[in-house]
Design a protein around this motif. Structure first.
Motif, PDB file in Angstrom:
ATOM      1  N   LYS A   1     -13.742  -3.283 -16.233  1.00  0.00           N
ATOM      2  CA  LYS A   1     -14.388  -4.539 -16.765  1.00  0.00           C
ATOM      3  C   LYS A   1     -13.330  -5.179 -17.606  1.00  0.00           C
ATOM      4  N   LYS A   2     -11.957  -4.408 -17.787  1.00  0.00           N
ATOM      5  CA  LYS A   2     -10.950  -5.280 -18.756  1.00  0.00           C
ATOM      6  C   LYS A   2      -9.609  -4.928 -18.073  1.00  0.00           C
ATOM      7  N   TRP A   3      -8.733  -5.891 -18.166  1.00  0.00           N
ATOM      8  CA  TRP A   3      -7.472  -5.347 -17.965  1.00  0.00           C
ATOM      9  C   TRP A   3      -6.418  -6.538 -18.757  1.00  0.00           C
ATOM     10  N   PRO A   4      -5.170  -6.600 -18.834  1.00  0.00           N
ATOM     11  CA  PRO A   4      -4.351  -7.465 -19.657  1.00  0.00           C
ATOM     12  C   PRO A   4      -4.620  -9.019 -19.531  1.00  0.00           C
ATOM     13  N   GLY A   5      -5.207  -9.556 -20.601  1.00  0.00           N
ATOM     14  CA  GLY A   5      -5.673 -10.962 -20.635  1.00  0.00           C
ATOM     15  C   GLY A   5      -7.136 -11.372 -20.056  1.00  0.00           C
ATOM     16  N   THR A   6      -7.969 -10.324 -19.852  1.00  0.00           N
ATOM     17  CA  THR A   6      -9.037 -10.593 -19.179  1.00  0.00           C
ATOM     18  C   THR A   6     -10.132  -9.540 -19.599  1.00  0.00           C
ATOM     19  N   LYS A   7     -11.308  -9.768 -19.863  1.00  0.00           N
ATOM     20  CA  LYS A   7     -12.591  -8.968 -19.891  1.00  0.00           C
ATOM     21  C   LYS A   7     -13.712  -9.402 -19.115  1.00  0.00           C
ATOM     22  N   SER A   8     -14.325  -8.789 -18.454  1.00  0.00           N
ATOM     23  CA  SER A   8     -15.222  -9.151 -17.337  1.00  0.00           C
ATOM     24  C   SER A   8     -16.545  -8.495 -17.777  1.00  0.00           C
ATOM     25  N   GLY A   9     -17.444  -9.287 -17.311  1.00  0.00           N
ATOM     26  CA  GLY A   9     -19.017  -8.874 -17.584  1.00  0.00           C
ATOM     27  C   GLY A   9     -19.429  -7.795 -16.280  1.00  0.00           C
ATOM     28  N   GLN A  10     -18.576  -7.966 -15.253  1.00  0.00           N
ATOM     29  CA  GLN A  10     -18.783  -7.008 -14.218  1.00  0.00           C
ATOM     30  C   GLN A  10     -17.683  -6.278 -13.610  1.00  0.00           C
ATOM     31  N   LYS A  11     -17.647  -5.296 -13.175  1.00  0.00           N
ATOM     32  CA  LYS A  11     -16.530  -4.381 -12.635  1.00  0.00           C
ATOM     33  C   LYS A  11     -15.767  -5.157 -11.367  1.00  0.00           C
ATOM     34  N   VAL A  12     -14.550  -5.053 -11.613  1.00  0.00           N
ATOM     35  CA  VAL A  12     -13.688  -5.321 -10.510  1.00  0.00           C
ATOM     36  C   VAL A  12     -12.590  -4.274 -10.244  1.00  0.00           C
ATOM     37  N   TYR A  13     -11.992  -4.652  -8.941  1.00  0.00           N
ATOM     38  CA  TYR A  13     -11.335  -3.469  -8.475  1.00  0.00           C
ATOM     39  C   TYR A  13      -9.837  -3.514  -8.962  1.00  0.00           C
ATOM     40  N   MET A  14      -9.320  -2.624  -9.513  1.00  0.00           N
ATOM     41  CA  MET A  14      -7.769  -2.468  -9.969  1.00  0.00           C
ATOM     42  C   MET A  14      -6.936  -1.564  -9.260  1.00  0.00           C
ATOM     43  N   ARG A  15      -5.961  -1.848  -8.764  1.00  0.00           N
ATOM     44  CA  ARG A  15      -5.124  -0.990  -8.010  1.00  0.00           C
ATOM     45  C   ARG A  15      -3.654  -0.716  -8.634  1.00  0.00           C
ATOM     46  N   THR A  16      -3.241   0.256  -8.897  1.00  0.00           N
ATOM     47  CA  THR A  16      -1.615   0.492  -9.658  1.00  0.00           C
ATOM     48  C   THR A  16      -0.839   0.886  -8.652  1.00  0.00           C
ATOM     49  N   PHE A  17       0.456   0.290  -8.772  1.00  0.00           N
ATOM     50  CA  PHE A  17       1.418   0.569  -7.818  1.00  0.00           C
ATOM     51  C   PHE A  17       2.622   0.733  -8.517  1.00  0.00           C
ATOM     52  N   ALA A  18       3.640   1.588  -7.845  1.00  0.00           N
ATOM     53  CA  ALA A  18       4.713   1.914  -8.309  1.00  0.00           C
ATOM     54  C   ALA A  18       5.773   0.650  -8.214  1.00  0.00           C
ATOM     55  N   THR A  19       6.299   0.223  -9.330  1.00  0.00           N
ATOM     56  CA  THR A  19       7.349  -0.824  -9.369  1.00  0.00           C
ATOM     57  C   THR A  19       8.753  -0.446  -8.720  1.00  0.00           C
ATOM     58  N   ASN A  20       9.117  -0.873  -7.603  1.00  0.00           N
ATOM     59  CA  ASN A  20      10.434  -0.709  -7.128  1.00  0.00           C
ATOM     60  C   ASN A  20      11.031  -1.830  -6.635  1.00  0.00           C
ATOM     61  N   LYS A  21      12.418  -1.789  -5.897  1.00  0.00           N
ATOM     62  CA  LYS A  21      12.992  -3.014  -5.419  1.00  0.00           C
ATOM     63  C   LYS A  21      12.206  -3.617  -4.115  1.00  0.00           C
ATOM     64  N   LEU A  22      11.395  -2.856  -3.572  1.00  0.00           N
ATOM     65  CA  LEU A  22      10.953  -3.384  -2.250  1.00  0.00           C
ATOM     66  C   LEU A  22       9.738  -4.072  -2.827  1.00  0.00           C
ATOM     67  N   CYS A  23       9.040  -3.800  -3.896  1.00  0.00           N
ATOM     68  CA  CYS A  23       7.776  -4.211  -4.370  1.00  0.00           C
ATOM     69  C   CYS A  23       8.436  -5.649  -5.051  1.00  0.00           C
ATOM     70  N   ILE A  24       9.397  -5.761  -5.874  1.00  0.00           N
ATOM     71  CA  ILE A  24       9.820  -6.901  -6.438  1.00  0.00           C
ATOM     72  C   ILE A  24      10.499  -7.970  -5.299  1.00  0.00           C
ATOM     73  N   ASP A  25      10.925  -7.262  -4.431  1.00  0.00           N
ATOM     74  CA  ASP A  25      11.514  -8.244  -3.203  1.00  0.00           C
ATOM     75  C   ASP A  25      10.556  -8.897  -2.616  1.00  0.00           C
TER      76      ASP A  25
ATOM     77  N   SER B   1       0.658  -1.457  -0.122  1.00  0.00           N
ATOM     78  CA  SER B   1      -0.046  -0.069  -0.055  1.00  0.00           C
ATOM     79  C   SER B   1       0.797   1.122   0.033  1.00  0.00           C
ATOM     80  N   ASP B   2       2.074   1.253   0.496  1.00  0.00           N
ATOM     81  CA  ASP B   2       2.832   2.441   0.443  1.00  0.00           C
ATOM     82  C   ASP B   2       3.217   2.797  -1.065  1.00  0.00           C
ATOM     83  N   TYR B   3       3.033   2.159  -1.710  1.00  0.00           N
ATOM     84  CA  TYR B   3       3.477   2.402  -3.039  1.00  0.00           C
ATOM     85  C   TYR B   3       2.349   2.392  -4.161  1.00  0.00           C
ATOM     86  N   LEU B   4       1.086   2.692  -3.605  1.00  0.00           N
ATOM     87  CA  LEU B   4      -0.164   2.664  -4.557  1.00  0.00           C
ATOM     88  C   LEU B   4      -0.137   4.031  -5.010  1.00  0.00           C
ATOM     89  N   ILE B   5      -0.476   3.960  -6.321  1.00  0.00           N
ATOM     90  CA  ILE B   5      -0.604   5.067  -7.343  1.00  0.00           C
ATOM     91  C   ILE B   5      -1.952   5.552  -7.505  1.00  0.00           C
TER      92      ILE B   5
END
Length: 142
Positions: A70-94, A60-64
């Motif tokens: 209803k769509k995101w890479p690889g998927t289309k949905s008939g219903q809304k779902v929640y997407m959160r975008t985060f900054a990529t950094n060493k701590l996240c990758i770790d 959560s500290d890296y939340l953008i």
């Protein structure tokens, strides 16, 4: 979110720990953000209800940003779902290095990584157990 041509991606076997770690190394170098999509958020009672997974809390500290999609890479949905975008950094990758693969994230979370041109570098379709990496980063993984 723009259309992804699957011809530009190769399926990866993330049960191979070496491939998974090499992928994370490349994503740490080339990605600036990643999305986590919880496909089960459509079960909420109302759109304002936020359902956080263990991974989303840990990162959560890296939340953008956050939004309903209803769509995101690889998927289309008939219903809304929640997407959160985060900054990529060493701590996240770790954080991802501590688990055996993206498929060990909470309850079939889909993940996708993007570079500074908003090109999707890697994405999962968790309920199918599939991970795809863009041809640009696939070298030296296998």
């Amino acid at each position: 979110m723009e259309y992804i041509s699957i011809e530009e991606y190769k399926s990866l076997d993330l049960s191979n720990r070496i491939i998974y770690i090499r992928l994370l190394d490349k994503l740490e170098q080339q990605s600036i953000s990643f999305n986590l999509v919880n496909p089960h958020t459509f079960l909420r009672k109302k759109e304002s209800e936020k359902v956080l997974t263990k991974s989303e809390i840990a990162l959560s500290d890296y939340l953008i940003s956050e939004k309903w999609v209803k769509k995101w890479p690889g998927t289309k949905s008939g219903q809304k779902v929640y997407m959160r975008t985060f900054a990529t950094n060493k701590l996240c990758i770790d954080y991802f290095r501590k688990i055996s693969s993206f498929f060990c994230l909470d309850d079939q979370i889909d993940i996708s990584f993007f570079n500074n041109n908003n090109k999707c570098l890697c994405f999962t379709i968790s309920h199918e157990g599939m991970c795809f990496a863009h041809n640009d980063i696939i070298k030296d993984l296998t």
